[in-house]
Write an enzyme that holds these catalytic residues in place. Structure first.
Site, PDB file in Angstrom:
ATOM      1  N   GLU A 111       3.207   8.780   3.773  1.00 21.40           N
ATOM      2  CA  GLU A 111       3.642   9.225   2.450  1.00 21.40           C
ATOM      3  C   GLU A 111       2.836  10.457   2.033  1.00 21.40           C
ATOM      4  OE1 GLU A 111       5.821   7.354   0.594  1.00 21.40           O
ATOM      5  OE2 GLU A 111       5.904   5.580   1.872  1.00 21.40           O
ATOM      6  N   LYS A 149      -0.429  -7.406   3.336  1.00 23.11           N
ATOM      7  CA  LYS A 149       0.287  -8.184   4.347  1.00 23.11           C
ATOM      8  C   LYS A 149      -0.591  -9.295   4.908  1.00 23.11           C
ATOM      9  CE  LYS A 149       3.031  -4.103   5.567  1.00 23.11           C
ATOM     10  NZ  LYS A 149       2.964  -2.903   6.437  1.00 23.11           N
ATOM     11  N   GLU A 192      10.862 -12.522   5.166  1.00 20.35           N
ATOM     12  CA  GLU A 192      10.519 -12.074   6.517  1.00 20.35           C
ATOM     13  C   GLU A 192      10.186 -10.587   6.556  1.00 20.35           C
ATOM     14  OE1 GLU A 192      10.476 -14.059   9.748  1.00 20.35           O
ATOM     15  OE2 GLU A 192       9.186 -12.317   9.684  1.00 20.35           O
TER      16      GLU A 192
END
Lengths: 437, 437
Positions: free
Chosen positions: B190, B205, B129
């Site tokens: 980042e 994703k 998840e």
């Protein structure tokens, strides 16, 4: 369990027919996902039911025992609605060893904790994803995804009819009565719209969510419930000027002292919020949780398709448990009698928040000063104020609209009841809460 | 399984520490919901890991076998990141009979179908998840809530860094470089932002969601991927004039011929859409399904808290399966090798949709006619056009911005490559897609 998962329906209205259609249309996908085909085995119809020409006569039974107590039924799906009979049949099904899926929000709002306790006692599943938010997976999210976290608040739009009406009023500048009529013609409102526009339906759903999220026993009657019938076209216009949109909210908030604030009412939310753009008949549930932060679920709150998806997904989930011989796998421990607590409701007057107020007053010197004076005396501080250009004519009335800084609701009510008695105030003040959205 | 659910962590960075904290802070609630306490039994740290002063030394092991193969570990949680080693350790854990939870999107984007096939083969759970959308329960929704329905499209914001940067550019009128710097300082980007702003992270994703929603095998490299680095402050301003907002979208659409359109790129969405108001680092996933209609899940896509909630909820879910002795209860049949198919990618040029185009041209007669002429020849029809007031000075350049009616992407690309070669065009055209939101 046979080579099929055999489902018995109690009732077969709009949602029931959606379930029949979905389980036929997606039969192959459902079988692939469950590992067995799902078969609608029998449908109980009350003697008073309308004719169901699309339903094969061989499926129909006029004896509910042929559904809830039959050996050839694996899962009972209750879609009759109503409280008394539906509750008895669900109990009978659980006692006869059948897991149950229901979409019956009115019943669950009153008896969720009892029925879940009975299901736990019987070691059976009782699922009800379709009871709140139609196709929105809010029950599963509260029960499973948030199993590791603590919910702090729920802010939701749970009644599609009310949202549709307010959206139409906002978009097309309609009054409430006109927008209601349009909603009825478009099929978004019932002939008797009381349960929807009066807030009762949203209160039912909020009661179910509250029971799940906070593990408390409560009755719908304990929820502060105000309908949207008091919202006028002019309020929507004024709200827009200040950057707000009216939404029919349902709110459950946990306070540090362990009490819960539970309210259903129209409110102003900022135009920049996501919730302001959840329009028409859509529903949304904004769950705030400690570690998770916000989790916002949005979708169709009603209708045969979305509701049927939730019902059939529950059937598949229970089917997986039956195949794995693990009925009651998700133990719903929050509902064990020893864990559940009675709800402690936060006093209505205790709310601290901003308010929108509208006063219809005579256009004469001093009225505004009187209103402002009373608000000041009650410690309600004004953040913004507009006074509308007066009507033409002798008996000219003006609309005074103001937004307050955060104030205690008890103080606001006290101030408004004093202002309503002023001689030059023409109509009772309108007041609506401003919420985060 | 002992009286506790014993968890072994592989890696313990930001998310791992979130898991430790959450399982301590909410120990009682988790125990109530699972029926057993959850205990972090051991943590494998690579020799190269930073010191973890908050981690009790007794928990730490420098041998991964003490996690994935130990008798006193019930569930392995992989939070190391990286592809090679993490993949090997997950395989080793499954082969050693341990169910696995992972948040490793890069790994799953490349190898989800293999790893799930292995888990199925071993009769074990593999949950993830946290790999997509942090705390948003999108995997569970696709796997369980939509088990009865067919997904037709996913439109999502899956990269919080890109959304944060575009939101800041829009709100504060910043250029890309400036907004990126701000995001880095605020901890939303980042030091090397390539994976985020280049679209690679969102593509990972999207690959996972596509695998789940459509049951196909694919590699991230098959997804059309364009970063947000080409969006200028001026584009955001022009978009606003036309009523649009820039959002970093990830889209998977199913077409009737069985092919999938898979794209990650910035796009203009209508200001009135819900998605336009999903700002800052929030993520959102809009799932369109046949019977369900839209289901929109919104929340924090990253961060220790939300990600840990998803990891621990997966742990609890697997724990329920272990207690009920039903590992692999949700069979993920969509991933059985015999059911999965290779993805058929829709040709890039085949997209039919509206476009935003910006041309920087010399301020002289005839240039606009040349541009419009080429667009017309390529059957790209103009819906709106604005030409900005020219700069002062001898070498004045003007910005010509236009929105098209629905056009074929191949035709648009052909037209733009011709326009870029015109003598009075100063810079390559910018073109962005307009999407529904």
């Amino acid at each position: 369990m046979s080579t099929e998962l055999r489902v018995g329906l109690l009732g077969c209205g709009v949602v029931g027919q959606g379930v029949l259609r979905l389980s036929q249309d997606n039969a192959r996908a459902i079988e692939a996902r469950l590992g067995r085909p799902v078969r609608i085995q029998r449908v109980y119809l009350r003697p008073t039911s309308k004719a169901r020409p699309h339903l094969p006569a061989a499926l129909i039974s006029d004896d509910p025992r042929h559904v809830y107590a039959a050996d050839d039924i694996d899962i009972v799906v209750e879609l009759m609605g109503g409280i008394e009979t539906a509750g008895q049949l669900i109990e009978a099904a659980l006692r006869a060893g059948k897991p149950v899926v229901t979409a019956n929000k009115a019943l669950l709002a009153e008896r969720a904790h009892e029925l879940i306790a009975l299901a736990n006692q019987c070691g059976l599943d009782l699922y009800f994803e379709a009871a709140v938010g139609g196709g929105i997976p809010v029950i599963r999210t509260l029960r499973e995804s948030l199993a590791s976290d603590g919910v702090t608040a729920i802010r939701a739009i749970l009644n599609g009819t009310s949202n549709y009406i307010l959206s139409q009023m906002s978009r097309r500048g309609l009054g409430f009565a006109e927008a209601l009529k349009g909603a009825q013609e478009a099929g978004f409102a019932e002939a008797d719209p009381t349960l929807d526009v009066g807030g009762g339906d949203a209160a039912h759903k909020l009661a179910i969510l509250t029971t799940l999220a906070f593990g408390v026993r409560l009755k719908t009657a304990q929820i502060i419930t105000e309908g949207i019938t008091n919202v006028d076209a002019i309020d929507i216009q004024f709200a827009k000027r200040f950057g707000y949109v009216f939404k029919p909210l349902a709110i459950a908030e946990a306070f540090e002292d362990g009490s819960l604030g539970l309210r259903v009412h129209p409110a102003l939310v900022p135009e920049s919020s996501i919730m302001a753009h959840v329009t028409d008949a859509l529903n949304t549930v904004h769950i705030a949780a400690e570690a998770l932060g916000p989790c916002i679920l949005t979708g169709r709150g009603a209708g045969a398709g979305p509701t049927a998806v939730s019902v059939v997904s529950d059937v598949i989930d229970i089917g997986r448990n039956l195949l794995a011989k693990t009925a009651g796998r998700v133990p719903q421990r929050a509902f064990r009698e020893e864990v559940m607590s009675d709800v402690r409701i936060r006093d209505r007057g205790a709310r601290q928040g901003e308010f929108y107020m509208r006063f219809t007053v005579e256009d004469r010197p001093g009225v505004l000063a009187e209103i402002a004076g009373i608000l000041g005396q009650e410690s309600v501080s004004i953040a913004h104020l507009v006074q509308d250009a007066p009507d033409q004519g002798a008996n000219a009335a003006v609309e005074v609209v103001l937004l307050t800084h955060a104030a205690r609701e008890a103080a606001v009510e006290q101030a408004l009841s004093r202002i309503d008695q002023l001689p030059h105030v023409r109509a009772p003040a309108r007041r609506f809460r401003i919420e985060e959205g």
